[in-house]
Design an enzyme around this catalytic site. Structure first.
Site, PDB file in Angstrom:
ATOM      1  N   ASN A 185       0.869  -1.178   0.000  1.00 44.46           N
ATOM      2  CA  ASN A 185       0.000   0.000   0.000  1.00 44.46           C
ATOM      3  C   ASN A 185       0.905   1.227   0.000  1.00 44.46           C
ATOM      4  OD1 ASN A 185      -1.812   2.047   0.448  1.00 44.46           O
ATOM      5  ND2 ASN A 185      -2.262   1.485   2.581  1.00 44.46           N
ATOM      6  N   TRP A 186       1.005   1.868  -1.156  1.00 42.97           N
ATOM      7  CA  TRP A 186       1.927   3.004  -1.272  1.00 42.97           C
ATOM      8  C   TRP A 186       1.327   4.305  -0.760  1.00 42.97           C
ATOM      9  CZ3 TRP A 186       4.461   2.058  -6.797  1.00 42.97           C
ATOM     10  CH2 TRP A 186       5.349   0.975  -6.686  1.00 42.97           C
ATOM     11  N   LYS A 187       0.067   4.295  -0.348  1.00 40.70           N
ATOM     12  CA  LYS A 187      -0.587   5.500   0.184  1.00 40.70           C
ATOM     13  C   LYS A 187      -0.330   6.706  -0.737  1.00 40.70           C
ATOM     14  CE  LYS A 187       0.208   3.671   4.775  1.00 40.70           C
ATOM     15  NZ  LYS A 187      -0.034   3.878   6.171  1.00 40.70           N
ATOM     16  N   HIS A 194      -9.700   1.184   4.427  1.00 42.55           N
ATOM     17  CA  HIS A 194      -8.450   1.371   5.163  1.00 42.55           C
ATOM     18  C   HIS A 194      -8.703   2.351   6.313  1.00 42.55           C
ATOM     19  CE1 HIS A 194      -4.365   2.674   6.118  1.00 42.55           C
ATOM     20  NE2 HIS A 194      -3.954   1.545   5.551  1.00 42.55           N
ATOM     21  N   GLU A 229      -7.148   4.805   7.391  1.00 42.93           N
ATOM     22  CA  GLU A 229      -6.957   6.225   7.057  1.00 42.93           C
ATOM     23  C   GLU A 229      -8.188   6.775   6.337  1.00 42.93           C
ATOM     24  OE1 GLU A 229      -3.161   5.928   5.072  1.00 42.93           O
ATOM     25  OE2 GLU A 229      -2.231   5.356   6.962  1.00 42.93           O
ATOM     26  N   GLU A 256      -5.725  -4.875  10.442  1.00 40.59           N
ATOM     27  CA  GLU A 256      -4.735  -3.819  10.658  1.00 40.59           C
ATOM     28  C   GLU A 256      -5.086  -3.023  11.912  1.00 40.59           C
ATOM     29  OE1 GLU A 256      -2.641  -2.612   6.811  1.00 40.59           O
ATOM     30  OE2 GLU A 256      -4.497  -1.501   6.836  1.00 40.59           O
ATOM     31  N   GLY A 289       2.205   2.168  10.906  1.00 42.23           N
ATOM     32  CA  GLY A 289       3.257   3.190  10.854  1.00 42.23           C
ATOM     33  C   GLY A 289       3.908   3.509  12.187  1.00 42.23           C
ATOM     34  N   SER A 312       3.133  -2.101  10.458  1.00 36.08           N
ATOM     35  CA  SER A 312       4.563  -2.148  10.781  1.00 36.08           C
ATOM     36  C   SER A 312       5.251  -3.466  10.417  1.00 36.08           C
ATOM     37  CB  SER A 312       4.782  -1.811  12.265  1.00 36.08           C
ATOM     38  OG  SER A 312       4.335  -0.496  12.525  1.00 36.08           O
ATOM     39  N   GLY A 328       2.664  -1.141   4.368  1.00 37.57           N
ATOM     40  CA  GLY A 328       2.685   0.271   3.995  1.00 37.57           C
ATOM     41  C   GLY A 328       4.115   0.772   3.848  1.00 37.57           C
TER      42      GLY A 328
HETATM   43  C1  PEP Z   1      -1.018   0.332   6.040  1.00 38.47           C
HETATM   44  O1  PEP Z   1      -1.194   1.542   6.099  1.00 38.47           O
HETATM   45  O2  PEP Z   1      -1.822  -0.394   5.432  1.00 38.47           O
HETATM   46  C2  PEP Z   1       0.138  -0.240   6.718  1.00 38.47           C
HETATM   47  C3  PEP Z   1       0.145  -1.511   6.979  1.00 38.47           C
HETATM   48  O3  PEP Z   1       1.148   0.653   7.025  1.00 38.47           O
HETATM   49  P1  PEP Z   1       2.554   0.311   7.728  1.00 38.47           P
HETATM   50  O4  PEP Z   1       3.081  -0.976   7.125  1.00 38.47           O
HETATM   51  O5  PEP Z   1       3.421   1.483   7.401  1.00 38.47           O
HETATM   52  O6  PEP Z   1       2.295   0.156   9.177  1.00 38.47           O
END
Ligand code: PEP
Length: 249
Positions: free
Chosen positions: A8-10, A94, A96, A164, A170, A208, A229
């Site tokens: 997931n490149w956001k 998601h 976010e 998640e 993050g 993470s 992410g």
């Molecule tokens: C995400 O936002 O889907 C995610 C898993 O982010 P991260 O790996 O940076 O925690």
């Protein structure tokens, strides 16, 4: 083979980023199986990224789709448009999107319906906040997110669920692998018992994940893979996670 590792490149990326990422990824990816890997770039870069990675088996998907098919939704992108671009999947719900764009479970359910109508595999993201986790509400929260999102859709041909925890995204913190494994078992039990006609393909963990902790997760029975992410933005790091997954599953 179901998707098991999704980047997931956001809100990150550029044409130059795509080129560099692909170079770093393919230099370090040592498995022959890229069919279970997906990348969700910002939608405007889907076409370019497809050209850059070529016909290697990696699927490209969207980070979000609109809950409506067409019409008065300025700035939105529909499931049929994402399909038209040659995509196979979309993230839906998601955290976010739930937080910053106030997406409710009802909207998420409509997005799942759009994905299904257009033969896109929905990656439904669910997870509890730090506060809910502290109050031992994790199971209740996840169960109600699943029930509310799937209630009106008891015949989805395929779905992937990404667990998640909001507090793990993050932050560098993750629940223990054993804890994640039992939560994934619970998610599978809830979907199977309440929605037996829904084709649950896999349950991924997100929050993470990196190449240091990936093997402790992928060895466990119910952790089918990961949604990644931050660590997916580096082609080499993501290739290392993909190598670990293909060794262990
Ligand atoms: C995400 O936002 O889907 C995610 C898993 O982010 P991260 O790996 O940076 O925690």
């Amino acid at each position: 083979m179901s998707l098991r590792l999704i980047a997931n490149w956001k809100l990150n990326g550029s044409i130059e980023f795509n080129n560099q990422w692909a170079e770093d990824f393919f230099k370090n990816f040592s498995s022959k199986n890229s069919k279970s890997i997906g990348i969700a770039p910002v939608s405007i870069y889907i076409g370019h990224l497809k050209k850059v990675i070529g016909d290697c088996g990696i699927e490209i998907g969207a980070q979000n789709i609109c809950d409506k098919e067409f019409g008065e939704r300025t700035g939105e992108i529909s499931a049929s448009m994402i399909k038209d671009m040659g995509c196979k999947f979309s993230l839906i719900g998601h955290s976010e999107r739930r937080t910053f764009f106030h997406e409710s479970n009802k909207i998420i359910s409509q997005k799942l319906n759009q994905a299904n109508n257009n033969s896109l595999i929905p990656i439904l993201c669910i997870g509890e906040t730090a506060e809910e986790n502290k109050r031992n509400k994790t199971y209740d929260v996840l169960e109600s997110q699943i029930n509310e999102a799937l209630r009106d859709l008891n015949q989805l041909s395929s779905i992937i669920i990404a667990y998640e925890p909001v507090w793990a995204i993050g932050s560098g913190k993750i629940p223990s692998p054993e804890e994640i494994n039992s939560i994934h078992k619970m998610i599978k039990d809830v979907v199977q018992s309440r929605f037996p006609k829904i084709g649950l393909k896999s349950v991924l963990y997100g929050g993470s994940v990196n190449s240091d902790n990936a093997s402790s997760l992928f060895v466990l029975e119910h952790i089918d893979g990961a949604l990644v992410g931050g660590a997916s933005l580096n082609g080499k790091e993501f290739a290392q996670i993909a190598n670990i997954l293909s060794e262990l599953r």
